[in-house]
Design a protein around this motif. Structure first.
Motif, PDB file in Angstrom:
ATOM      1  N   LEU A  25       0.641  -0.646   0.183  1.00  0.00           N
ATOM      2  CA  LEU A  25      -0.056   0.292   0.164  1.00  0.00           C
ATOM      3  C   LEU A  25       0.965   0.939  -0.439  1.00  0.00           C
ATOM      4  O   LEU A  25       0.869   1.863  -0.597  1.00  0.00           O
ATOM      5  N   TRP A  26       1.195   1.376   0.541  1.00  0.00           N
ATOM      6  CA  TRP A  26       2.637   2.169   0.757  1.00  0.00           C
ATOM      7  C   TRP A  26       4.021   2.437  -0.429  1.00  0.00           C
ATOM      8  O   TRP A  26       3.783   4.095  -1.129  1.00  0.00           O
ATOM      9  N   ARG A  27       3.714   1.566  -1.153  1.00  0.00           N
ATOM     10  CA  ARG A  27       4.711   1.750  -2.260  1.00  0.00           C
ATOM     11  C   ARG A  27       3.683   2.133  -3.859  1.00  0.00           C
ATOM     12  O   ARG A  27       4.050   3.365  -4.389  1.00  0.00           O
ATOM     13  N   GLU A  28       2.737   1.682  -3.351  1.00  0.00           N
ATOM     14  CA  GLU A  28       1.126   2.367  -4.398  1.00  0.00           C
ATOM     15  C   GLU A  28       0.698   3.909  -3.995  1.00  0.00           C
ATOM     16  O   GLU A  28       0.751   4.583  -5.194  1.00  0.00           O
TER      17      GLU A  28
ATOM     18  N   GLU B  76      -0.952  12.292  -9.402  1.00  0.00           N
ATOM     19  CA  GLU B  76      -2.355  11.633  -8.809  1.00  0.00           C
ATOM     20  C   GLU B  76      -3.156  11.194  -7.439  1.00  0.00           C
ATOM     21  O   GLU B  76      -4.755  11.664  -7.890  1.00  0.00           O
ATOM     22  N   ALA B  77      -2.420  11.835  -6.678  1.00  0.00           N
ATOM     23  CA  ALA B  77      -2.906  11.722  -5.192  1.00  0.00           C
ATOM     24  C   ALA B  77      -2.248  12.289  -4.309  1.00  0.00           C
ATOM     25  O   ALA B  77      -0.657  12.139  -4.753  1.00  0.00           O
ATOM     26  N   THR B  78      -2.266  13.642  -3.507  1.00  0.00           N
ATOM     27  CA  THR B  78      -1.877  14.274  -2.430  1.00  0.00           C
ATOM     28  C   THR B  78      -1.817  13.303  -1.079  1.00  0.00           C
ATOM     29  O   THR B  78      -2.808  12.678  -0.960  1.00  0.00           O
ATOM     30  N   PRO B  79      -0.685  13.377  -0.473  1.00  0.00           N
ATOM     31  CA  PRO B  79      -0.941  12.580   1.573  1.00  0.00           C
ATOM     32  C   PRO B  79      -1.848  12.238   1.584  1.00  0.00           C
ATOM     33  O   PRO B  79      -2.682  11.715   1.849  1.00  0.00           O
ATOM     34  N   ALA B  80      -3.061  13.956   1.824  1.00  0.00           N
ATOM     35  CA  ALA B  80      -4.019  14.073   2.005  1.00  0.00           C
ATOM     36  C   ALA B  80      -5.072  13.243   2.046  1.00  0.00           C
ATOM     37  O   ALA B  80      -5.948  12.521   2.575  1.00  0.00           O
ATOM     38  N   GLN B  81      -4.793  12.810   0.475  1.00  0.00           N
ATOM     39  CA  GLN B  81      -6.248  12.247  -0.065  1.00  0.00           C
ATOM     40  C   GLN B  81      -6.092  10.791   0.368  1.00  0.00           C
ATOM     41  O   GLN B  81      -7.280  10.719  -0.037  1.00  0.00           O
ATOM     42  N   ILE B  82      -4.646  10.631  -0.097  1.00  0.00           N
ATOM     43  CA  ILE B  82      -3.951   8.602   0.399  1.00  0.00           C
ATOM     44  C   ILE B  82      -4.845   8.243   1.605  1.00  0.00           C
ATOM     45  O   ILE B  82      -5.265   7.850   2.238  1.00  0.00           O
ATOM     46  N   ASP B  83      -4.122   9.251   2.760  1.00  0.00           N
ATOM     47  CA  ASP B  83      -4.949   8.722   4.361  1.00  0.00           C
ATOM     48  C   ASP B  83      -6.333   8.838   4.482  1.00  0.00           C
ATOM     49  O   ASP B  83      -7.001   8.286   4.824  1.00  0.00           O
ATOM     50  N   ALA B  84      -7.347   9.840   3.719  1.00  0.00           N
ATOM     51  CA  ALA B  84      -8.909  10.620   3.389  1.00  0.00           C
ATOM     52  C   ALA B  84      -8.966   8.800   2.931  1.00  0.00           C
ATOM     53  O   ALA B  84     -10.714   8.494   3.673  1.00  0.00           O
ATOM     54  N   SER B  85      -8.646   8.000   1.911  1.00  0.00           N
ATOM     55  CA  SER B  85      -9.440   7.522   1.596  1.00  0.00           C
ATOM     56  C   SER B  85      -9.350   6.105   2.277  1.00  0.00           C
ATOM     57  O   SER B  85     -10.063   5.095   2.315  1.00  0.00           O
ATOM     58  N   ILE B  86      -8.360   6.215   2.535  1.00  0.00           N
ATOM     59  CA  ILE B  86      -7.951   4.696   3.836  1.00  0.00           C
ATOM     60  C   ILE B  86      -8.859   4.751   5.155  1.00  0.00           C
ATOM     61  O   ILE B  86      -9.840   4.219   5.515  1.00  0.00           O
TER      62      ILE B  86
ATOM     63  N   ASP C 230     -11.677   6.846   5.803  1.00  0.00           N
ATOM     64  CA  ASP C 230     -13.056   6.964   5.340  1.00  0.00           C
ATOM     65  C   ASP C 230     -13.732   5.638   4.581  1.00  0.00           C
ATOM     66  O   ASP C 230     -14.643   6.025   4.358  1.00  0.00           O
ATOM     67  N   GLY C 231     -12.536   5.389   4.195  1.00  0.00           N
ATOM     68  CA  GLY C 231     -12.606   4.184   3.102  1.00  0.00           C
ATOM     69  C   GLY C 231     -12.360   2.540   3.950  1.00  0.00           C
ATOM     70  O   GLY C 231     -13.430   2.237   5.052  1.00  0.00           O
ATOM     71  N   PRO C 232     -11.736   2.326   3.193  1.00  0.00           N
ATOM     72  CA  PRO C 232     -11.595   0.429   3.683  1.00  0.00           C
ATOM     73  C   PRO C 232     -11.054   0.719   4.847  1.00  0.00           C
ATOM     74  O   PRO C 232     -11.237  -0.850   5.327  1.00  0.00           O
ATOM     75  N   GLY C 233     -10.198   1.389   5.356  1.00  0.00           N
ATOM     76  CA  GLY C 233     -10.212   1.508   6.880  1.00  0.00           C
ATOM     77  C   GLY C 233     -10.830   0.766   7.933  1.00  0.00           C
ATOM     78  O   GLY C 233     -10.484   0.566   8.882  1.00  0.00           O
TER      79      GLY C 233
ATOM     80  N   THR D  46      13.599  10.076  -5.371  1.00  0.00           N
ATOM     81  CA  THR D  46      13.999  11.177  -5.062  1.00  0.00           C
ATOM     82  C   THR D  46      14.103  12.400  -4.376  1.00  0.00           C
ATOM     83  O   THR D  46      12.748  12.027  -3.971  1.00  0.00           O
ATOM     84  N   PRO D  47      15.009  13.170  -4.583  1.00  0.00           N
ATOM     85  CA  PRO D  47      14.764  14.827  -3.831  1.00  0.00           C
ATOM     86  C   PRO D  47      13.086  15.162  -4.187  1.00  0.00           C
ATOM     87  O   PRO D  47      12.518  15.615  -2.929  1.00  0.00           O
ATOM     88  N   GLU D  48      13.036  15.140  -5.208  1.00  0.00           N
ATOM     89  CA  GLU D  48      11.726  15.695  -5.149  1.00  0.00           C
ATOM     90  C   GLU D  48      10.688  15.588  -4.858  1.00  0.00           C
ATOM     91  O   GLU D  48       9.446  15.542  -4.060  1.00  0.00           O
ATOM     92  N   LEU D  49      10.789  14.052  -5.271  1.00  0.00           N
ATOM     93  CA  LEU D  49       9.390  12.497  -4.538  1.00  0.00           C
ATOM     94  C   LEU D  49       9.511  12.602  -2.567  1.00  0.00           C
ATOM     95  O   LEU D  49       8.682  13.245  -2.109  1.00  0.00           O
ATOM     96  N   ARG D  50      10.494  12.526  -2.385  1.00  0.00           N
ATOM     97  CA  ARG D  50      10.789  12.569  -1.234  1.00  0.00           C
ATOM     98  C   ARG D  50       9.981  14.282  -0.240  1.00  0.00           C
ATOM     99  O   ARG D  50       9.330  14.302   0.740  1.00  0.00           O
ATOM    100  N   ASP D  51      10.818  15.234  -0.705  1.00  0.00           N
ATOM    101  CA  ASP D  51       9.810  16.750  -0.279  1.00  0.00           C
ATOM    102  C   ASP D  51       8.892  16.508  -0.524  1.00  0.00           C
ATOM    103  O   ASP D  51       8.078  17.346   0.436  1.00  0.00           O
ATOM    104  N   SER D  52       8.058  16.504  -1.671  1.00  0.00           N
ATOM    105  CA  SER D  52       6.578  16.324  -1.700  1.00  0.00           C
ATOM    106  C   SER D  52       5.646  15.130  -0.995  1.00  0.00           C
ATOM    107  O   SER D  52       4.537  15.807  -0.163  1.00  0.00           O
ATOM    108  N   VAL D  53       5.867  14.485  -0.145  1.00  0.00           N
ATOM    109  CA  VAL D  53       5.821  13.488   0.658  1.00  0.00           C
ATOM    110  C   VAL D  53       5.633  14.892   1.898  1.00  0.00           C
ATOM    111  O   VAL D  53       4.851  14.089   2.831  1.00  0.00           O
ATOM    112  N   VAL D  54       6.973  14.939   1.833  1.00  0.00           N
ATOM    113  CA  VAL D  54       6.934  15.481   3.675  1.00  0.00           C
ATOM    114  C   VAL D  54       6.225  16.710   3.236  1.00  0.00           C
ATOM    115  O   VAL D  54       5.738  16.842   5.029  1.00  0.00           O
TER     116      VAL D  54
END
Length: 318
Positions: A201-204, A213-223, A225-228, A273-281
């Motif tokens: 799930l983390w890799r996806e 395709e999605a922000t960290p906030a959207q990913i967390d909300a999807s779990i 308020d959804g399947p979680g 990448t640094p870009e991905l790391r910074d985006s997630v953080v």
């Protein structure tokens, strides 16, 4: 094995490593009425450990303490041998570094009475590779918890190639006796069960952030308020079983099976990448808002207590 204390008669537990996971174990064992002897080589380990235990204690108190349970039953020792010398069970929770684990488990094995089982909180290594330098590998067992160990019930238990079956059985019985939900694995698998599922799930999620395709906030909300909400009591397999309607899992697989060939997931890890790391953080910090780590820990613990009550996992809860 002759001399091993029956699980229900364990009185003293040694916790080796007093970080987030080790400290969580300390809090859990104290709440269940044990005397806990802890050791960690860091110079500020005792102060950090006692702060962690104090932070966990309100949630544990709300869930219900064992008779006589007290934070005063914690002793932090200066020497490893002093921590394990009188233990009925040992829980190792050192950092995830294989060489460190091998050396430390060998040291624990050498200092611990021969009849005592030694569990490891490793989150990915198998006991076969970790016990390579231990003479008493027959009593070394993986007992992998989940953070925070003082609230999350699950522990995955599995032995290595040299682990005795009775050590695995004893560990399972002891952990069940103190309220843990135990999975005894049939064989060693890197990352065990839950971590492998979490990792997929983390890799996806990282792929989706990397591709915009999605922000960290959207990913967390999807779990959240959804399947979680369903996974808390049915898990993914029963959830899909119900998705098949009256036909259950069989109908679900027959009807939706072809979709497994659709490119819905990308299980290969993306380049961090640094870009991905910074985006997630940045996205995660945006989700946290004004809440500090301490605020989030209190919020998490409070909500986990509520979930545990709703699911009927607290004695006496209706």
């Amino acid at each position: 094995m002759t001399g091993r204390v029956p699980p229900e008669r364990v009185r003293t537990v040694a916790c080796i490593g007093a970080g987030v996971i080790g400290g969580g174990w300390v809090a859990y064992f104290l709440a269940h009425g044990f005397r806990v002897h802890a050791w960690d080589p860091a110079p500020d380990a005792e102060a950090r450990l006692r702060t962690l235990v104090d932070a966990a204690w309100p949630a544990l108190t709300e869930l219900g303490l064992a008779p006589g349970a007290s934070v005063d039953h914690l002793t932090v020792t200066a020497e490893l041998a002093d921590a394990v010398g009188e233990a009925d069970y040992v829980q190792e929770s050192a950092p995830e570094q294989l060489d460190l684990k091998r050396e430390l488990l060998a040291d624990i094995d050498a200092a611990t009475p021969a009849h005592v089982v030694i569990g490891s909180s490793t989150s990915g290594y198998g006991m076969t590779e970790m016990a390579a330098d231990a003479a008493g590998a027959h009593r070394l067992v993986v007992a992998h918890p989940f953070n925070p160990p003082y609230l999350i019930p699950l522990v995955e238990v599995v032995g290595g190639e040299r682990t005795a079956a009775d050590a695995v059985a004893w560990t399972e019985e002891f952990l069940r006796h103190i309220g843990k939900s135990v999975i005894v694995m049939d064989q060693e698998v890197p990352g065990f069960i839950a971590n492998r599922l979490q990792e997929a799930l983390w890799r996806e999620a990282l792929h989706m952030v990397a591709n915009g395709e999605a922000t960290p906030a959207q990913i967390d909300a999807s779990i959240i308020d959804g399947p979680g909400l369903r996974w808390a009591f049915h898990g993914p397999m029963l959830t899909f079983h119900l998705a098949g309607g009256p036909g259950g899992m069989a109908h679900m697989l027959d009807h939706f099976g072809p979709s497994l060939l659709s490119p819905w997931t990308r299980l290969d890890a993306p380049e961090l990448t640094p870009e991905l790391r910074d985006s997630v953080v940045a996205g995660t910090e945006e989700s946290a808002g004004e809440r500090t780590i301490a605020d989030l820990v209190r919020e998490r613990d409070r909500r986990l207590v509520d979930v545990l009550r709703v699911l009927g996992k607290v004695p006496g809860a209706s």
